[in-house]
Motif scaffolding. Structure first.
Motif, PDB file in Angstrom:
ATOM      1  N   SER A 235       1.945  -8.797   8.878  1.00  0.00           N
ATOM      2  CA  SER A 235       1.433 -10.077   8.745  1.00  0.00           C
ATOM      3  C   SER A 235       1.434 -10.454   7.129  1.00  0.00           C
ATOM      4  O   SER A 235       0.933 -11.447   6.602  1.00  0.00           O
ATOM      5  CB  SER A 235       0.261 -10.387   8.957  1.00  0.00           C
ATOM      6  OG  SER A 235      -1.063  -9.493   8.464  1.00  0.00           O
ATOM      7  N   GLY A 236       2.130  -9.688   6.314  1.00  0.00           N
ATOM      8  CA  GLY A 236       2.546 -10.026   4.964  1.00  0.00           C
ATOM      9  C   GLY A 236       2.684  -8.802   4.078  1.00  0.00           C
ATOM     10  O   GLY A 236       2.932  -7.756   4.622  1.00  0.00           O
ATOM     11  N   ASN A 237       2.707  -8.830   2.725  1.00  0.00           N
ATOM     12  CA  ASN A 237       2.865  -7.426   2.133  1.00  0.00           C
ATOM     13  C   ASN A 237       1.947  -7.473   0.704  1.00  0.00           C
ATOM     14  O   ASN A 237       2.047  -6.971  -0.091  1.00  0.00           O
ATOM     15  CB  ASN A 237       4.107  -7.501   1.620  1.00  0.00           C
ATOM     16  CG  ASN A 237       4.817  -8.666   0.941  1.00  0.00           C
ATOM     17  OD1 ASN A 237       3.850  -9.509   0.519  1.00  0.00           O
ATOM     18  ND2 ASN A 237       6.011  -8.562   0.528  1.00  0.00           N
ATOM     19  N   ARG A 238       0.743  -8.179   0.679  1.00  0.00           N
ATOM     20  CA  ARG A 238      -0.340  -8.270  -0.413  1.00  0.00           C
ATOM     21  C   ARG A 238      -1.657  -8.299   0.285  1.00  0.00           C
ATOM     22  O   ARG A 238      -1.736  -8.736   1.056  1.00  0.00           O
ATOM     23  CB  ARG A 238       0.141  -9.335  -1.287  1.00  0.00           C
ATOM     24  CG  ARG A 238       1.557  -9.494  -2.177  1.00  0.00           C
ATOM     25  CD  ARG A 238       1.574 -10.360  -3.129  1.00  0.00           C
ATOM     26  NE  ARG A 238       0.626 -10.153  -4.076  1.00  0.00           N
ATOM     27  CZ  ARG A 238       0.751  -9.402  -5.222  1.00  0.00           C
ATOM     28  NH1 ARG A 238       1.904  -8.639  -5.313  1.00  0.00           N
ATOM     29  NH2 ARG A 238      -0.129  -9.067  -6.082  1.00  0.00           N
ATOM     30  N   ASN A 239      -2.463  -7.649  -0.748  1.00  0.00           N
ATOM     31  CA  ASN A 239      -3.744  -7.668  -0.478  1.00  0.00           C
ATOM     32  C   ASN A 239      -4.568  -8.963  -1.425  1.00  0.00           C
ATOM     33  O   ASN A 239      -4.184  -9.115  -2.437  1.00  0.00           O
ATOM     34  CB  ASN A 239      -4.509  -6.331  -0.931  1.00  0.00           C
ATOM     35  CG  ASN A 239      -4.186  -5.314   0.028  1.00  0.00           C
ATOM     36  OD1 ASN A 239      -4.701  -5.323   1.109  1.00  0.00           O
ATOM     37  ND2 ASN A 239      -3.368  -4.499  -0.378  1.00  0.00           N
ATOM     38  N   THR A 240      -5.735  -9.304  -0.619  1.00  0.00           N
ATOM     39  CA  THR A 240      -6.537 -10.295  -1.409  1.00  0.00           C
ATOM     40  C   THR A 240      -7.740  -9.844  -1.666  1.00  0.00           C
ATOM     41  O   THR A 240      -8.060  -8.917  -0.782  1.00  0.00           O
ATOM     42  CB  THR A 240      -6.610 -11.480  -0.445  1.00  0.00           C
ATOM     43  OG1 THR A 240      -7.036 -11.514   0.885  1.00  0.00           O
ATOM     44  CG2 THR A 240      -5.036 -12.255  -0.417  1.00  0.00           C
TER      45      THR A 240
ATOM     46  N   PRO B  56      -7.043  -8.868   5.007  1.00  0.00           N
ATOM     47  CA  PRO B  56      -7.824  -9.072   3.780  1.00  0.00           C
ATOM     48  C   PRO B  56      -8.917  -8.067   3.453  1.00  0.00           C
ATOM     49  O   PRO B  56      -9.424  -8.024   2.323  1.00  0.00           O
ATOM     50  CB  PRO B  56      -8.188 -10.471   3.779  1.00  0.00           C
ATOM     51  CG  PRO B  56      -8.512 -10.785   5.171  1.00  0.00           C
ATOM     52  CD  PRO B  56      -7.167  -9.998   5.871  1.00  0.00           C
ATOM     53  N   VAL B  57      -9.222  -7.384   4.644  1.00  0.00           N
ATOM     54  CA  VAL B  57     -10.520  -6.474   4.248  1.00  0.00           C
ATOM     55  C   VAL B  57     -10.267  -5.210   3.741  1.00  0.00           C
ATOM     56  O   VAL B  57     -10.745  -4.152   3.527  1.00  0.00           O
ATOM     57  CB  VAL B  57     -11.521  -6.426   5.430  1.00  0.00           C
ATOM     58  CG1 VAL B  57     -12.035  -7.812   5.576  1.00  0.00           C
ATOM     59  CG2 VAL B  57     -10.857  -6.006   6.659  1.00  0.00           C
ATOM     60  N   TRP B  58      -8.537  -4.715   3.918  1.00  0.00           N
ATOM     61  CA  TRP B  58      -8.202  -3.388   3.651  1.00  0.00           C
ATOM     62  C   TRP B  58      -7.686  -3.478   2.022  1.00  0.00           C
ATOM     63  O   TRP B  58      -7.009  -4.472   1.667  1.00  0.00           O
ATOM     64  CB  TRP B  58      -7.112  -3.094   4.569  1.00  0.00           C
ATOM     65  CG  TRP B  58      -6.432  -1.874   4.159  1.00  0.00           C
ATOM     66  CD1 TRP B  58      -6.923  -0.753   4.898  1.00  0.00           C
ATOM     67  CD2 TRP B  58      -5.486  -1.165   3.517  1.00  0.00           C
ATOM     68  NE1 TRP B  58      -6.230   0.389   4.362  1.00  0.00           N
ATOM     69  CE2 TRP B  58      -5.556  -0.026   3.425  1.00  0.00           C
ATOM     70  CE3 TRP B  58      -4.817  -2.026   2.423  1.00  0.00           C
ATOM     71  CZ2 TRP B  58      -4.541   0.747   2.684  1.00  0.00           C
ATOM     72  CZ3 TRP B  58      -3.891  -1.107   1.591  1.00  0.00           C
ATOM     73  CH2 TRP B  58      -3.931   0.240   1.566  1.00  0.00           C
ATOM     74  N   HIS B  59      -7.981  -2.280   1.568  1.00  0.00           N
ATOM     75  CA  HIS B  59      -7.723  -2.236  -0.030  1.00  0.00           C
ATOM     76  C   HIS B  59      -6.977  -0.866  -0.025  1.00  0.00           C
ATOM     77  O   HIS B  59      -7.379  -0.088   0.431  1.00  0.00           O
ATOM     78  CB  HIS B  59      -8.934  -2.480  -0.972  1.00  0.00           C
ATOM     79  CG  HIS B  59      -9.776  -3.646  -0.603  1.00  0.00           C
ATOM     80  ND1 HIS B  59      -9.204  -4.864  -0.791  1.00  0.00           N
ATOM     81  CD2 HIS B  59     -11.094  -3.986  -0.333  1.00  0.00           C
ATOM     82  CE1 HIS B  59      -9.942  -6.089  -0.665  1.00  0.00           C
ATOM     83  NE2 HIS B  59     -11.040  -5.150  -0.076  1.00  0.00           N
ATOM     84  N   PRO B  60      -6.108  -0.919  -0.953  1.00  0.00           N
ATOM     85  CA  PRO B  60      -5.366   0.329  -1.301  1.00  0.00           C
ATOM     86  C   PRO B  60      -6.164   1.035  -2.460  1.00  0.00           C
ATOM     87  O   PRO B  60      -7.047   0.675  -2.988  1.00  0.00           O
ATOM     88  CB  PRO B  60      -4.321  -0.488  -2.073  1.00  0.00           C
ATOM     89  CG  PRO B  60      -4.613  -1.546  -2.705  1.00  0.00           C
ATOM     90  CD  PRO B  60      -5.636  -2.005  -1.821  1.00  0.00           C
TER      91      PRO B  60
ATOM     92  N   GLY C 281     -11.981   0.887   8.106  1.00  0.00           N
ATOM     93  CA  GLY C 281     -10.676   1.713   7.672  1.00  0.00           C
ATOM     94  C   GLY C 281     -10.515   1.991   6.290  1.00  0.00           C
ATOM     95  O   GLY C 281      -9.481   2.578   5.971  1.00  0.00           O
ATOM     96  N   VAL C 282     -11.295   1.490   5.366  1.00  0.00           N
ATOM     97  CA  VAL C 282     -11.220   1.917   4.054  1.00  0.00           C
ATOM     98  C   VAL C 282     -12.595   2.736   3.591  1.00  0.00           C
ATOM     99  O   VAL C 282     -13.566   2.439   3.922  1.00  0.00           O
ATOM    100  CB  VAL C 282     -11.375   0.518   2.956  1.00  0.00           C
ATOM    101  CG1 VAL C 282     -10.976   0.980   1.480  1.00  0.00           C
ATOM    102  CG2 VAL C 282     -10.231  -0.446   3.622  1.00  0.00           C
ATOM    103  N   TRP C 283     -11.933   3.823   2.835  1.00  0.00           N
ATOM    104  CA  TRP C 283     -13.122   4.734   2.232  1.00  0.00           C
ATOM    105  C   TRP C 283     -13.244   4.286   0.632  1.00  0.00           C
ATOM    106  O   TRP C 283     -12.410   3.934   0.104  1.00  0.00           O
ATOM    107  CB  TRP C 283     -12.685   5.835   2.393  1.00  0.00           C
ATOM    108  CG  TRP C 283     -12.719   6.455   3.829  1.00  0.00           C
ATOM    109  CD1 TRP C 283     -11.494   6.283   4.650  1.00  0.00           C
ATOM    110  CD2 TRP C 283     -13.510   7.266   4.474  1.00  0.00           C
ATOM    111  NE1 TRP C 283     -11.922   6.769   5.809  1.00  0.00           N
ATOM    112  CE2 TRP C 283     -13.024   7.479   5.750  1.00  0.00           C
ATOM    113  CE3 TRP C 283     -14.711   7.950   4.142  1.00  0.00           C
ATOM    114  CZ2 TRP C 283     -13.882   8.073   6.902  1.00  0.00           C
ATOM    115  CZ3 TRP C 283     -15.551   8.578   5.034  1.00  0.00           C
ATOM    116  CH2 TRP C 283     -14.999   8.771   6.340  1.00  0.00           C
TER     117      TRP C 283
END
Length: 225
Positions: free
Chosen positions: A18-23, A85-89, A116-118
């Motif tokens: 659904s895109g390629n960037r995080n907010t 939007p809730v996932w972060h690298p 899904g994020v630690w």
């Protein structure tokens, strides 16, 4: 390039792009190392679980290392997948966590897990980190991809692999040969000889194509003795 027979339909996916960037939802970003095209001169062994299926294709050999994969190399540019939007690298800083975050203790170290994020505590806030192997949670995101390692099913989400352990899900290392549909933000496209892999954390992925769709296979890296 020489890289083994296809395990084309061993792994299937269920994720939509659904895109390629995080907010940023709950904190301020720091500079995150995004996709780069770099050349790797000094390689080291990567920590992946060896597959029980014998490689039928010879490895790609370069710089004193052998790179094993079951499927033929098929280059396609690394385009980070957007998990929402809730996932972060890894490396993403937030000042506060959502109320849905839980505390998970792994070998006396406390992490925070949310959708899904630690995270690990960092400078008055929290920084997204690689999932700790052995970390166990009751639930993983519904968008997780089911992947077959050749022996058991794993669940893949955001660069992390989980194995069902009773009614819970345990973080496990990637298994060589596992095929995933996408790689998230935070990987690097690296040039090794005349081949481009994507290095995500300490794991190398070979770009492949299965049934006309671009995918990635976990590479087994060994010293060429």
């Amino acid at each position: 390039m020489n890289n083994r027979n296809s395990i084309n339909n061993r792994n299937s996916g269920s994720i939509r792009n659904s895109g390629n960037r995080n907010t940023n939802i709950s904190g301020n970003t720091i500079n995150v190392d995004r996709s780069r095209d770099i050349t790797i001169n000094n390689n080291r062994n990567t920590v992946v679980r060896r597959n029980t299926v014998v490689y039928a294709r010879p490895p790609y050999v370069y710089g004193g290392y052998r790179y094993h994969a079951y499927n033929p190399y098929y280059f396609h540019p690394y385009t980070p997948f957007y998990y929402g939007p809730v996932w972060h690298p890894w490396g993403f800083f937030v000042a506060a966590l959502a109320v849905t975050a839980i505390v998970v203790s792994v070998e006396s170290t406390q992490y925070h897990y949310d959708q899904g994020v630690w995270y690990a505590p960092s400078n008055g806030g929290y920084t997204a980190v690689p999932a700790p192997v052995g970390g166990t949670v009751n639930n993983i995101p519904s968008g997780a991809q089911t992947v077959n390692t050749g022996t058991v099913n794993n669940y893949y989400y955001g660069g992390t692999y989980y194995e069902k352990d009773g009614s819970t899900y345990k973080v496990v290392p990637p298994t060589a040969g596992t095929i995933v549909d996408n790689l998230p933000e935070g990987g690097k496209e690296v040039t090794i000889g005349n081949v481009k892999y994507v290095k995500f954390g300490e794991t190398y992925y070979q770009p492949i194509q299965v049934d006309g769709k671009n995918k990635y296979e976990v590479v087994l890296v060994e010293e060429d003795k």
